[in-house]
Design a protein around this motif. Structure first.
Motif, PDB file in Angstrom:
ATOM      1  N   ALA A   1       2.081   6.534  -3.750  1.00  0.00           N
ATOM      2  CA  ALA A   1       1.384   5.579  -2.883  1.00  0.00           C
ATOM      3  C   ALA A   1       0.639   4.512  -3.671  1.00  0.00           C
ATOM      4  O   ALA A   1       0.538   3.362  -3.221  1.00  0.00           O
ATOM      5  N   ALA A   2       0.089   4.856  -4.842  1.00  0.00           N
ATOM      6  CA  ALA A   2      -0.596   3.855  -5.662  1.00  0.00           C
ATOM      7  C   ALA A   2       0.384   2.804  -6.156  1.00  0.00           C
ATOM      8  O   ALA A   2       0.063   1.613  -6.235  1.00  0.00           O
ATOM      9  N   ALA A   3       1.595   3.239  -6.506  1.00  0.00           N
ATOM     10  CA  ALA A   3       2.624   2.300  -6.939  1.00  0.00           C
ATOM     11  C   ALA A   3       3.009   1.357  -5.805  1.00  0.00           C
ATOM     12  O   ALA A   3       3.146   0.143  -6.017  1.00  0.00           O
ATOM     13  N   ILE A   4       3.166   1.906  -4.612  1.00  0.00           N
ATOM     14  CA  ILE A   4       3.495   1.079  -3.453  1.00  0.00           C
ATOM     15  C   ILE A   4       2.411   0.022  -3.230  1.00  0.00           C
ATOM     16  O   ILE A   4       2.703  -1.162  -3.010  1.00  0.00           O
ATOM     17  N   ALA A   5       1.148   0.435  -3.309  1.00  0.00           N
ATOM     18  CA  ALA A   5       0.034  -0.495  -3.104  1.00  0.00           C
ATOM     19  C   ALA A   5       0.024  -1.591  -4.170  1.00  0.00           C
ATOM     20  O   ALA A   5      -0.168  -2.774  -3.860  1.00  0.00           O
TER      21      ALA A   5
END
Length: 264
Positions: free
Chosen positions: A240-244
């Motif tokens: 999720a951090a990568a997506i953000a």
């Protein structure tokens, strides 16, 4: 086989009768989710999309996001957390926990001394205004239980929710944040892949129409592909951090692509 610190935590959950929020990150193997099916009062929050998919398949409520505990309006009797590898994430989770607990609710932390567990317990005690109850396992493994009393200064989470500039690619800024692989650098594997991409695109009969970036991270390959003239880009990642981060970079540089969570 479940990771030992997580196993200690999950085994302890069997004795808890209240509703539980289990924070699940890279330590929770999808196969370990099957062991949680016997707990009817458990909800997961994970920054891993594969965990979300597996939980859904096993009818276990699960939120997928970048460690935002505020996604649920529910307050829990217990928040259980096997500490993450990234210090900023641990601080971020601990800071949010009191606002997701019922009166007299508890935070359980598990982890090893060499992961900074002793320091995390001490800082949580100061923030919560309480003393932790600590039990020990093998190889300096600890399980701590804390009940917030009077909140003090929160832990320094390095402003976790915000992205920061970590460098440039051919004159354009790259923004990233903790919680993903190689978040503050350009890893060698990505550099090699980009070199191969540039060589491939130099072939005269290659069309520069579209690109699919699997495991996009903060978007290094996608940003580079866009600079090389590829206009239709789909970037995916399990984290999720990568997506953000990748969405942030797309927005900053007006890249007309899609960033989606997927387990590839």
């Amino acid at each position: 086989m479940m990771e030992p610190a997580l196993e200690l935590l999950c085994d302890s959950l069997n004795s808890h009768s209240g509703n539980i929020l289990l924070i699940a990150d890279e330590h929770l193997d999808c196969n370990a989710i099957f062991a949680l099916k016997s707990l009817p009062n458990i909800t997961l929050l994970s920054n891993r999309y594969d965990v979300k998919l597996t939980a859904d398949q096993n009818n276990i409520p699960c939120y997928f996001n970048d460690m935002d505990l505020g996604v649920t309006n529910t307050k829990f009797d217990l928040v259980a957390y096997r500490i993450s590898k990234e210090k900023a994430i641990v601080h971020h989770v601990i800071n949010q926990t009191p606002y997701r607990l019922k009166d007299d609710g508890q935070l359980w932390l598990s982890g090893y001394k060499n992961e900074g567990m002793k320091t995390y317990i001490s800082k949580a005690e100061q923030y919560f205004g309480c003393k932790a109850e600590i039990s020990k396992g093998e190889r300096q493994l600890k399980l701590a239980s804390l009940t917030p009393q009077k909140l003090n200064e929160p832990l320094n989470d390095k402003n976790y929710i915000e992205s920061i500039c970590i460098g440039e690619i051919n004159g354009i800024e790259i923004h990233s944040k903790p919680g993903q692989f190689g978040w503050n650098k350009i890893d060698q594997g990505s550099e090699l892949l980009l070199d191969a991409l540039q060589q491939y695109l130099s072939t005269a009969d290659v069309k520069k129409d579209s690109a699919l970036d699997l495991g996009c991270g903060y978007g290094y390959i996608s940003l580079s592909a866009w600079q090389l003239g590829i206009q239709n880009i789909i970037a995916t990642d399990n984290n999720a951090a990568a997506i953000a981060s990748c969405k942030d970079n797309f927005n900053r540089h007006h890249i007309q692509g899609k960033v989606i969570a997927d387990d590839c």
